[in-house]
Write an enzyme that holds these catalytic residues in place. Structure first.
Site, PDB file in Angstrom:
ATOM      1  N   PHE A  52     -30.032   0.726 -70.238  1.00  0.00           N
ATOM      2  CA  PHE A  52     -30.053   1.945 -69.425  1.00  0.00           C
ATOM      3  C   PHE A  52     -28.678   2.204 -68.847  1.00  0.00           C
ATOM      4  CE2 PHE A  52     -30.963  -1.436 -66.403  1.00  0.00           C
ATOM      5  CZ  PHE A  52     -30.238  -1.078 -65.275  1.00  0.00           C
ATOM      6  N   CYS A  53     -28.462   3.459 -68.455  1.00  0.00           N
ATOM      7  CA  CYS A  53     -27.212   3.892 -67.845  1.00  0.00           C
ATOM      8  C   CYS A  53     -27.524   5.062 -66.936  1.00  0.00           C
ATOM      9  CB  CYS A  53     -26.184   4.246 -68.918  1.00  0.00           C
ATOM     10  SG  CYS A  53     -26.797   5.470 -70.116  1.00  0.00           S
ATOM     11  N   THR A  54     -26.533   5.820 -66.540  1.00  0.00           N
ATOM     12  CA  THR A  54     -26.763   6.887 -65.563  1.00  0.00           C
ATOM     13  C   THR A  54     -27.642   8.002 -66.130  1.00  0.00           C
ATOM     14  OG1 THR A  54     -24.587   6.434 -64.619  1.00  0.00           O
ATOM     15  CG2 THR A  54     -25.657   8.502 -63.975  1.00  0.00           C
TER      16      THR A  54
ATOM     17  N   CYS B 209     -26.254   4.372 -73.023  1.00  0.00           N
ATOM     18  CA  CYS B 209     -27.298   3.551 -73.651  1.00  0.00           C
ATOM     19  C   CYS B 209     -27.653   4.052 -75.039  1.00  0.00           C
ATOM     20  CB  CYS B 209     -28.530   3.411 -72.771  1.00  0.00           C
ATOM     21  SG  CYS B 209     -28.879   4.694 -71.608  1.00  0.00           S
TER      22      CYS B 209
ATOM     23  N   ILE C 127     -31.096   6.558 -65.761  1.00  0.00           N
ATOM     24  CA  ILE C 127     -31.589   6.405 -64.389  1.00  0.00           C
ATOM     25  C   ILE C 127     -31.989   7.749 -63.802  1.00  0.00           C
ATOM     26  CG2 ILE C 127     -30.965   5.684 -62.049  1.00  0.00           C
ATOM     27  CD1 ILE C 127     -28.948   3.735 -63.386  1.00  0.00           C
TER      28      ILE C 127
END
Length: 243
Positions: free
Chosen positions: A182-184, A189, A210
């Site tokens: 996961f990432c922002t 990702c 996220i």
């Protein structure tokens, strides 16, 4: 009352005219008074924009009229003020730099998991096949320090170009597990999950990152705030600025 619409959006899609597109988008965005950043590369487009609701949405809608950008989706949040000082449109080699030219999400993305499914997996302690779920934060260390999923792996990378080497170093630790990168907002990702799968790891990407998780689920399982790359600095699980 928050009156400024903020959007983040990206799409991996083939762009044969990145320099010409950059010039056109710079002119159009400035003509309508938008602020933010647009990155254009042969592999796709990445945008962070803020302004009047109708103007922002209208700009995106016009972009979607081009077939190559038709699938473009946005994540929306609100603020009292425009969190950018100016409008920047840049032609880059990659819209998110990894320095792995063979990783091309536009040619086929890794499998994803939606936020609601991930929340269920976290609650039950395993995926639907009973396998251990490992959350892997693909962001830079300073971003992770503001907030992340409880128990997520953090390899303390300083820039995304370090991710492939970190993945190789930790590969054995992830064997036999369902890894959710996961990432922002999802862009990192996308590449991370493809690379992990090439390393033989059963990796998925969190659809929408996220911010998408906050939008659909809230902050369940997440500790702290999410760092964003504008003057808001961080947003909470309601997508409201925390500073």
């Amino acid at each position: 009352m928050a009156a400024v619409l903020n959007i983040s959006a990206y799409l991996f899609t083939r762009i044969d005219d990145p320099a010409d597109l950059r010039a056109r988008l710079e002119q159009e965005s400035r003509e309508v008074g938008l602020k933010g950043t647009i990155l254009v590369a042969e592999e796709g487009i990445n945008m962070f924009l803020a302004g009047d609701t109708d103007i922002v949405r209208g700009f995106v809608d016009r972009l979607r009229q081009e077939e190559r950008f038709a699938p473009l989706t946005t994540k929306e949040s609100w603020s009292a003020n425009v969190p950018f000082q100016k409008m920047l449109v840049k032609h880059k080699r990659e819209i998110i730099r990894m320095d792995r030219p063979t990783i091309r999400p536009g040619a086929g993305r890794a499998p994803g998991v939606d936020p609601i499914t991930l929340r269920r997996w976290l609650a039950q302690g395993a995926d639907d096949d009973g396998r251990e779920v490992v959350l892997l934060d693909t962001r830079n260390a300073f971003e992770v320090d503001h907030g992340t999923f409880t128990g997520a792996l953090d390899w303390r990378i300083e820039k995304f170009t370090e991710f492939p080497d970190a993945a190789s170093a930790h590969r054995d630790e992830l064997a036999g597990k369902t890894v959710v990168s996961f990432c922002t907002g999802g862009i990192r990702c996308e590449k991370a999950a493809i690379h992990l799968r090439e390393e033989g790891i059963d990796a998925l990407q969190l659809d929408g990152g996220i911010l998408g998780y906050f939008e659909h689920v809230g902050g369940e399982g997440f500790t702290g705030d999410c760092f964003v790359f504008d003057e808001r600095r961080t947003v909470d699980a309601t997508l409201a600025p925390t500073n």
